[in-house]
Design a protein around this motif. Structure first.
Motif, PDB file in Angstrom:
ATOM      1  N   ALA A  55       0.820  -1.166   0.149  1.00 37.57           N
ATOM      2  CA  ALA A  55      -0.154  -0.066  -0.092  1.00 37.57           C
ATOM      3  C   ALA A  55       0.991   1.345  -0.025  1.00 37.57           C
ATOM      4  O   ALA A  55       0.613   2.331  -0.729  1.00 37.57           O
ATOM      5  N   THR A  56       2.014   1.221   0.707  1.00 34.71           N
ATOM      6  CA  THR A  56       2.693   2.280   0.876  1.00 34.71           C
ATOM      7  C   THR A  56       3.598   2.449  -0.531  1.00 34.71           C
ATOM      8  O   THR A  56       3.782   3.809  -1.044  1.00 34.71           O
ATOM      9  N   VAL A  57       4.109   1.708  -1.080  1.00 36.54           N
ATOM     10  CA  VAL A  57       4.732   1.608  -2.304  1.00 36.54           C
ATOM     11  C   VAL A  57       3.693   2.071  -3.542  1.00 36.54           C
ATOM     12  O   VAL A  57       4.111   3.102  -4.256  1.00 36.54           O
ATOM     13  N   TRP A  58       2.406   1.557  -3.459  1.00 36.36           N
ATOM     14  CA  TRP A  58       1.428   1.935  -4.389  1.00 36.36           C
ATOM     15  C   TRP A  58       1.064   3.383  -4.247  1.00 36.36           C
ATOM     16  O   TRP A  58       0.763   4.279  -5.380  1.00 36.36           O
ATOM     17  N   TRP A  95      -7.008  10.765   0.275  1.00 39.33           N
ATOM     18  CA  TRP A  95      -7.455   9.314   1.196  1.00 39.33           C
ATOM     19  C   TRP A  95      -6.415   8.145   1.009  1.00 39.33           C
ATOM     20  O   TRP A  95      -6.199   7.705   1.953  1.00 39.33           O
ATOM     21  N   LEU A  96      -5.299   8.252   0.213  1.00 37.85           N
ATOM     22  CA  LEU A  96      -4.371   7.588   0.134  1.00 37.85           C
ATOM     23  C   LEU A  96      -3.420   7.423   1.540  1.00 37.85           C
ATOM     24  O   LEU A  96      -3.315   6.541   1.978  1.00 37.85           O
ATOM     25  N   PRO A  97      -3.145   8.683   1.989  1.00 33.43           N
ATOM     26  CA  PRO A  97      -2.229   8.772   3.006  1.00 33.43           C
ATOM     27  C   PRO A  97      -2.963   8.255   4.296  1.00 33.43           C
ATOM     28  O   PRO A  97      -2.212   7.243   5.198  1.00 33.43           O
ATOM     29  N   GLN A  98      -4.228   8.090   4.478  1.00 36.77           N
ATOM     30  CA  GLN A  98      -5.136   7.875   5.388  1.00 36.77           C
ATOM     31  C   GLN A  98      -5.399   6.210   5.488  1.00 36.77           C
ATOM     32  O   GLN A  98      -5.336   5.446   6.445  1.00 36.77           O
ATOM     33  N   LEU A  99      -5.299   5.743   4.107  1.00 34.95           N
ATOM     34  CA  LEU A  99      -5.528   4.400   3.911  1.00 34.95           C
ATOM     35  C   LEU A  99      -4.069   3.805   4.488  1.00 34.95           C
ATOM     36  O   LEU A  99      -3.967   2.647   4.950  1.00 34.95           O
ATOM     37  N   VAL A 100      -2.910   4.108   3.993  1.00 32.02           N
ATOM     38  CA  VAL A 100      -1.806   3.560   4.133  1.00 32.02           C
ATOM     39  C   VAL A 100      -1.556   3.493   5.917  1.00 32.02           C
ATOM     40  O   VAL A 100      -1.258   2.575   6.307  1.00 32.02           O
ATOM     41  N   TYR A 101      -2.001   4.829   6.494  1.00 35.20           N
ATOM     42  CA  TYR A 101      -1.906   4.915   8.046  1.00 35.20           C
ATOM     43  C   TYR A 101      -2.708   3.551   8.546  1.00 35.20           C
ATOM     44  O   TYR A 101      -2.182   3.019   9.392  1.00 35.20           O
ATOM     45  N   LEU A 127      -5.244  -2.101   1.271  1.00 30.29           N
ATOM     46  CA  LEU A 127      -4.377  -2.328   0.044  1.00 30.29           C
ATOM     47  C   LEU A 127      -5.284  -2.425  -1.334  1.00 30.29           C
ATOM     48  O   LEU A 127      -4.895  -1.499  -2.115  1.00 30.29           O
ATOM     49  N   ILE A 128      -6.291  -3.139  -1.040  1.00 27.34           N
ATOM     50  CA  ILE A 128      -7.484  -3.150  -2.190  1.00 27.34           C
ATOM     51  C   ILE A 128      -7.661  -1.903  -2.538  1.00 27.34           C
ATOM     52  O   ILE A 128      -8.023  -1.454  -3.608  1.00 27.34           O
ATOM     53  N   VAL A 129      -8.249  -0.910  -1.799  1.00 27.81           N
ATOM     54  CA  VAL A 129      -8.963   0.117  -1.750  1.00 27.81           C
ATOM     55  C   VAL A 129      -7.796   1.226  -2.213  1.00 27.81           C
ATOM     56  O   VAL A 129      -7.855   2.148  -3.111  1.00 27.81           O
ATOM     57  N   THR A 130      -6.533   1.334  -1.731  1.00 22.61           N
ATOM     58  CA  THR A 130      -5.566   1.839  -2.136  1.00 22.61           C
ATOM     59  C   THR A 130      -5.186   1.569  -3.899  1.00 22.61           C
ATOM     60  O   THR A 130      -4.904   2.780  -4.602  1.00 22.61           O
ATOM     61  N   VAL A 131      -5.078   0.698  -4.188  1.00 22.23           N
ATOM     62  CA  VAL A 131      -4.896   0.175  -5.302  1.00 22.23           C
ATOM     63  C   VAL A 131      -5.980   0.632  -6.318  1.00 22.23           C
ATOM     64  O   VAL A 131      -5.807   1.179  -7.549  1.00 22.23           O
TER      65      VAL A 131
END
Length: 102
Positions: A7-10, A49-55, A86-90
């Motif tokens: 998730a962080t890499v994505w 949203w991506l930083p919150q999802l990674v957190y 991870l899925i939502v981040t992708v």
């Protein structure tokens, strides 16, 4: 733990490939217009949203590591949250990349 790393890499790849969440929108679609507005909206959503999802993914991954074995259901839920993040981040990152390309 692998899901949190992915998730962080994505998140980083999405930022790089979309020219920091929307730089390509101005280059390809201009300042105004329906396609430019959609591009900016999608990239703003991803940037928010991506930083919150990674957190959340990292928090859940740490919970999986440190919850005692007797809380098996809690560990499974935390692992599920990590994979869901991870899925939502992708999905969010891919949508931002697709909308940003001409």
């Amino acid at each position: 733990m692998v899901a949190a790393i992915l998730a962080t890499v994505w998140w980083g790849l999405t930022a790089l490939l979309s020219e920091n969440f929307g730089g390509d929108c101005l280059f390809y679609f201009g300042d105004t217009g329906p396609r430019a507005e959609n591009c900016y909206l999608v990239n703003d959503r991803a940037e928010t949203w991506l930083p919150q999802l990674v957190y959340a993914a990292w928090t859940s991954a740490v919970l999986v590591l440190f919850l005692p074995r007797r809380f098996l259901a809690g560990r499974r839920i935390a692992a599920g949250v990590t994979v869901a993040c991870l899925i939502v981040t992708v999905v969010l990152g891919s949508h931002a990349l697709v909308v940003s390309s001409p």
